[in-house]
Write an enzyme that holds these catalytic residues in place. Structure first.
Site, mmCIF file in Angstrom:
data_model
loop_
_atom_site.group_PDB
_atom_site.id
_atom_site.type_symbol
_atom_site.label_atom_id
_atom_site.label_comp_id
_atom_site.label_asym_id
_atom_site.label_seq_id
_atom_site.Cartn_x
_atom_site.Cartn_y
_atom_site.Cartn_z
ATOM 1 N N LYS A 169 8.016 -42.178 -20.945
ATOM 2 C CA LYS A 169 9.044 -42.975 -21.661
ATOM 3 C C LYS A 169 9.731 -41.783 -22.624
ATOM 4 O O LYS A 169 10.991 -41.861 -22.556
ATOM 5 C CB LYS A 169 8.466 -43.911 -22.638
ATOM 6 C CG LYS A 169 9.395 -44.551 -23.648
ATOM 7 C CD LYS A 169 8.759 -45.863 -24.579
ATOM 8 C CE LYS A 169 8.397 -45.098 -25.793
ATOM 9 N NZ LYS A 169 9.146 -45.300 -26.812
ATOM 10 N N ASN A 170 8.871 -41.172 -23.396
ATOM 11 C CA ASN A 170 9.557 -40.165 -24.305
ATOM 12 C C ASN A 170 10.220 -39.085 -23.650
ATOM 13 O O ASN A 170 10.887 -38.427 -24.505
ATOM 14 C CB ASN A 170 8.540 -39.732 -25.518
ATOM 15 C CG ASN A 170 7.892 -40.771 -26.211
ATOM 16 O OD1 ASN A 170 8.528 -41.784 -26.519
ATOM 17 N ND2 ASN A 170 6.722 -40.615 -26.622
ATOM 18 N N ARG A 182 14.923 -46.596 -31.462
ATOM 19 C CA ARG A 182 15.151 -45.355 -32.248
ATOM 20 C C ARG A 182 15.418 -44.437 -31.173
ATOM 21 O O ARG A 182 16.532 -43.689 -31.823
ATOM 22 C CB ARG A 182 13.661 -45.078 -32.569
ATOM 23 C CG ARG A 182 13.442 -43.491 -33.050
ATOM 24 C CD ARG A 182 14.125 -43.474 -34.440
ATOM 25 N NE ARG A 182 14.234 -42.060 -34.945
ATOM 26 C CZ ARG A 182 14.778 -41.566 -36.119
ATOM 27 N NH1 ARG A 182 15.097 -42.716 -36.859
ATOM 28 N NH2 ARG A 182 14.590 -40.406 -36.472
ATOM 29 N N CYS A 220 10.279 -49.046 -33.905
ATOM 30 C CA CYS A 220 9.173 -49.579 -34.376
ATOM 31 C C CYS A 220 9.158 -49.378 -35.781
ATOM 32 O O CYS A 220 9.320 -48.236 -36.362
ATOM 33 C CB CYS A 220 7.889 -49.073 -33.677
ATOM 34 S SG CYS A 220 7.416 -50.000 -32.262
ATOM 35 N N ARG A 235 11.703 -42.826 -40.668
ATOM 36 C CA ARG A 235 12.255 -41.763 -39.516
ATOM 37 C C ARG A 235 13.721 -41.406 -39.757
ATOM 38 O O ARG A 235 14.434 -41.900 -38.923
ATOM 39 C CB ARG A 235 11.707 -42.313 -38.093
ATOM 40 C CG ARG A 235 10.486 -42.518 -38.205
ATOM 41 C CD ARG A 235 10.161 -42.686 -36.734
ATOM 42 N NE ARG A 235 10.430 -44.020 -36.313
ATOM 43 C CZ ARG A 235 9.818 -44.750 -35.078
ATOM 44 N NH1 ARG A 235 9.671 -43.982 -34.124
ATOM 45 N NH2 ARG A 235 10.463 -45.913 -34.911
ATOM 46 N N PRO A 236 14.285 -40.818 -40.835
ATOM 47 C CA PRO A 236 15.775 -40.662 -40.949
ATOM 48 C C PRO A 236 16.095 -39.716 -39.973
ATOM 49 O O PRO A 236 15.500 -38.716 -39.314
ATOM 50 C CB PRO A 236 15.767 -39.949 -42.564
ATOM 51 C CG PRO A 236 14.290 -39.356 -42.615
ATOM 52 C CD PRO A 236 13.486 -40.210 -41.930
ATOM 53 N N ILE A 237 17.586 -39.406 -39.785
ATOM 54 C CA ILE A 237 18.155 -38.509 -38.627
ATOM 55 C C ILE A 237 18.848 -37.471 -39.454
ATOM 56 O O ILE A 237 19.591 -36.686 -38.992
ATOM 57 C CB ILE A 237 19.003 -39.442 -37.893
ATOM 58 C CG1 ILE A 237 20.236 -39.874 -38.565
ATOM 59 C CG2 ILE A 237 18.325 -40.528 -36.969
ATOM 60 C CD1 ILE A 237 21.360 -40.372 -37.543
ATOM 61 N N ASP A 238 18.400 -37.078 -40.718
ATOM 62 C CA ASP A 238 19.082 -36.072 -41.646
ATOM 63 C C ASP A 238 18.936 -34.799 -40.616
ATOM 64 O O ASP A 238 19.767 -34.011 -40.598
ATOM 65 C CB ASP A 238 18.292 -35.860 -42.727
ATOM 66 C CG ASP A 238 18.495 -37.169 -43.699
ATOM 67 O OD1 ASP A 238 18.940 -37.981 -43.396
ATOM 68 O OD2 ASP A 238 17.827 -37.106 -44.812
ATOM 69 N N LEU A 239 17.522 -34.371 -40.026
ATOM 70 C CA LEU A 239 17.663 -33.398 -39.393
ATOM 71 C C LEU A 239 18.503 -33.138 -38.162
ATOM 72 O O LEU A 239 19.053 -31.977 -37.912
ATOM 73 C CB LEU A 239 15.938 -33.156 -38.616
ATOM 74 C CG LEU A 239 15.034 -32.951 -40.128
ATOM 75 C CD1 LEU A 239 13.694 -32.752 -39.148
ATOM 76 C CD2 LEU A 239 15.302 -31.604 -40.810
ATOM 77 N N ASP A 286 0.910 -40.600 -31.618
ATOM 78 C CA ASP A 286 1.123 -41.975 -30.966
ATOM 79 C C ASP A 286 -0.143 -42.156 -30.320
ATOM 80 O O ASP A 286 -0.475 -43.532 -29.790
ATOM 81 C CB ASP A 286 2.028 -41.577 -29.717
ATOM 82 C CG ASP A 286 3.576 -41.804 -29.813
ATOM 83 O OD1 ASP A 286 3.885 -42.327 -31.175
ATOM 84 O OD2 ASP A 286 4.385 -41.455 -29.111
ATOM 85 N N ARG A 346 7.646 -52.283 -24.692
ATOM 86 C CA ARG A 346 8.492 -50.978 -25.098
ATOM 87 C C ARG A 346 8.244 -49.666 -24.302
ATOM 88 O O ARG A 346 8.663 -48.662 -24.125
ATOM 89 C CB ARG A 346 9.050 -50.694 -26.608
ATOM 90 C CG ARG A 346 9.569 -51.891 -27.155
ATOM 91 C CD ARG A 346 10.005 -51.682 -28.652
ATOM 92 N NE ARG A 346 10.659 -50.452 -28.656
ATOM 93 C CZ ARG A 346 10.066 -49.319 -29.274
ATOM 94 N NH1 ARG A 346 9.042 -49.484 -30.196
ATOM 95 N NH2 ARG A 346 10.921 -48.183 -29.599
#
Length: 420
Positions: free
Chosen positions: A22-23, A92, A116, A121-125, A306, A398
């Site tokens: 999945k990932n 996500r 989830c 889990r910010p997307i700043d990076l 995980d 998921r």
């Protein structure tokens, strides 16, 4: 809403085949935006996250089709301003569309992604990296959206943390530019390597994936391809944890030992017999597993976050006391309160560690609140006396294709109920 009714299982045995990870598949679907030609992806599981990502591609004008285990994607023309915000907020991985859209169209507006609730889990990076490539970024807190403009023009990116998502987004953003991009501090996960291989199959030039230094030499146009993603190492680890919990002898076809080194080390410490073969991994366990003194989650090649809930679920029945520490997501241990409903002796030590004392579990009604925590409840339920009802199966769906049915093939007794 559905629930799984899990009966106690004394042993798992047989053979199970892994689907694509999945990932790995989710960013690859997003990367299909980079070419106007058709892409065929093989060996794909039917997961709700994958369905949602395909729907996002369709919302911007792509043609998508799921046929058996094959996914077909063709993005002849895409519109970056017709993206479905509701779908973006569901998963996500929707953030992966940002890099490909910028690379293809030079502009994109996205809703901040969901997924989830395992921690911040910010997307700043992602955004800081895109700024380093010359993209202008404007965030709107009222609409909870991000608007980006400008074709990524290449450059040097120094990631402050080896974020898998940011590394992948930047690789895709740089794939069809005209200049070179260098990513320092890149994540090293097998899914990173898989994305690089996919991009190169389309004609891109990506070097160094699997190390902390990735170089992308932009290429003006990419073409279509047929591709099969790497097998899902987290699903493989889930089956291993289940065998450890209840015992048995299971061959996991497609599992790659090199992708699971840290996990295999822990399972061996638990007393499990792990045999790495050419086309898979055989896992055997007789009797009660042993406790593991200390496990700490870390970025790859460390123990994967995980698999942390699955390891804890198995250790609930181990002989002795184990300690597991989570360093990546602050809310990963929410499932522990559900394990306690089954009689598990799991104590939160501060905010990022648990102490587990193995004991017998009993059936109860529990509630999945995230993907891996939900799968962990199913693994624990296999050891519990009587029956356990695991609610919230939509979270498990998921990342697992019919987890109950797959475990039933190995001797489990799991029924899926549709609740009113």
């Amino acid at each position: 809403m559905d629930a799984l009714v899990v009966s106690k299982c004394n042993r798992l045995s047989g053979k199970i085949k892994l689907y694509g990870a999945k990932n790995a598949i989710l960013p690859i679907i997003a990367a299909c935006v980079l070419t106007s030609d058709e892409v065929q992806l093989c060996g794909c599981p039917h997961l709700s996250d994958i369905d949602d990502m395909l729907a996002i591609i369709a919302s911007i004008g792509g043609n998508v089709r799921f046929d058996g285990e094959q996914i077909f994607v063709c993005c002849k023309a895409v519109n970056p301003y017709t993206i479905d915000y509701a779908l973006m907020r569901k998963i996500r991985s929707s953030v992966f569309i940002l890099g490909p859209l910028l690379s293809r169209c030079g502009e994109a507006e996205i809703a901040l992604p969901g997924g989830c609730e395992i921690g911040q889990r910010p997307i700043d990076l992602h955004l800081d990296g895109l700024k380093s490539l010359g993209v202008s970024v404007q965030e709107c807190s009222q609409k909870n959206t991000v608007s980006c403009k400008g074709l990524p023009r290449g450059g040097i990116v120094k990631l402050k943390y080896p974020s898998v998502g940011a590394t992948e987004n930047l690789m895709m953003a740089a794939a069809i530019g005209t200049k070179k991009t260098v990513i320092y501090g890149a994540a090293k996960e097998p899914e990173i390597v898989d994305l690089a291989m996919f991009l190169n199959t389309l004609g891109a030039r990506v070097f160094g994936a699997g190390t902390d230094l990735i170089v992308v030499e932009g290429k003006g146009r990419l073409h279509g391809a047929r591709y099969r993603s790497v097998p899902d190492r987290i699903v493989a680890g889930t089956y291993m944890a289940a065998v450890g919990a209840v015992g048995g002898d299971v061959y996991i076809e497609g599992a790659i030992g090199d992708h699971l080194d840290a996990a295999l080390h822990k399972f061996r410490l638990m007393g499990m017999d792990i045999m790495e073969e050419q086309r898979g991994i055989r896992v055997r366990q007789n009797g009660r597993i042993k406790a593991v003194k200390q496990t700490v989650t870390l970025p790859y090649p460390g123990f994967p976050t995980d698999l942390q809930p699955l390891l804890v679920a198995a250790l609930c029945s181990a002989e002795g006391e184990s300690v597991v520490t989570e360093t990546l997501f602050e809310n990963r241990f929410r499932y522990v309160y559900q394990l306690e409903r089954m009689g598990a002796d799991v104590i939160l030590d501060g905010c990022n560690s648990v102490i587990i004392k193995g004991r017998s579990l009993y059936g109860a009604e529990v509630y999945a609140q995230d993907l891996r925590g939900g799968a962990a409840l199913v693994v624990a339920a296999l050891t519990a006396e009587g029956q356990t009802t695991v609610n919230g199966v939509e979270y498990i769906d998921r990342g697992y294709q019919s987890l109950g049915d797959e475990l039933n093939l190995l001797g489990a007794n799991i029924k899926r109920l549709t609740l009113q």
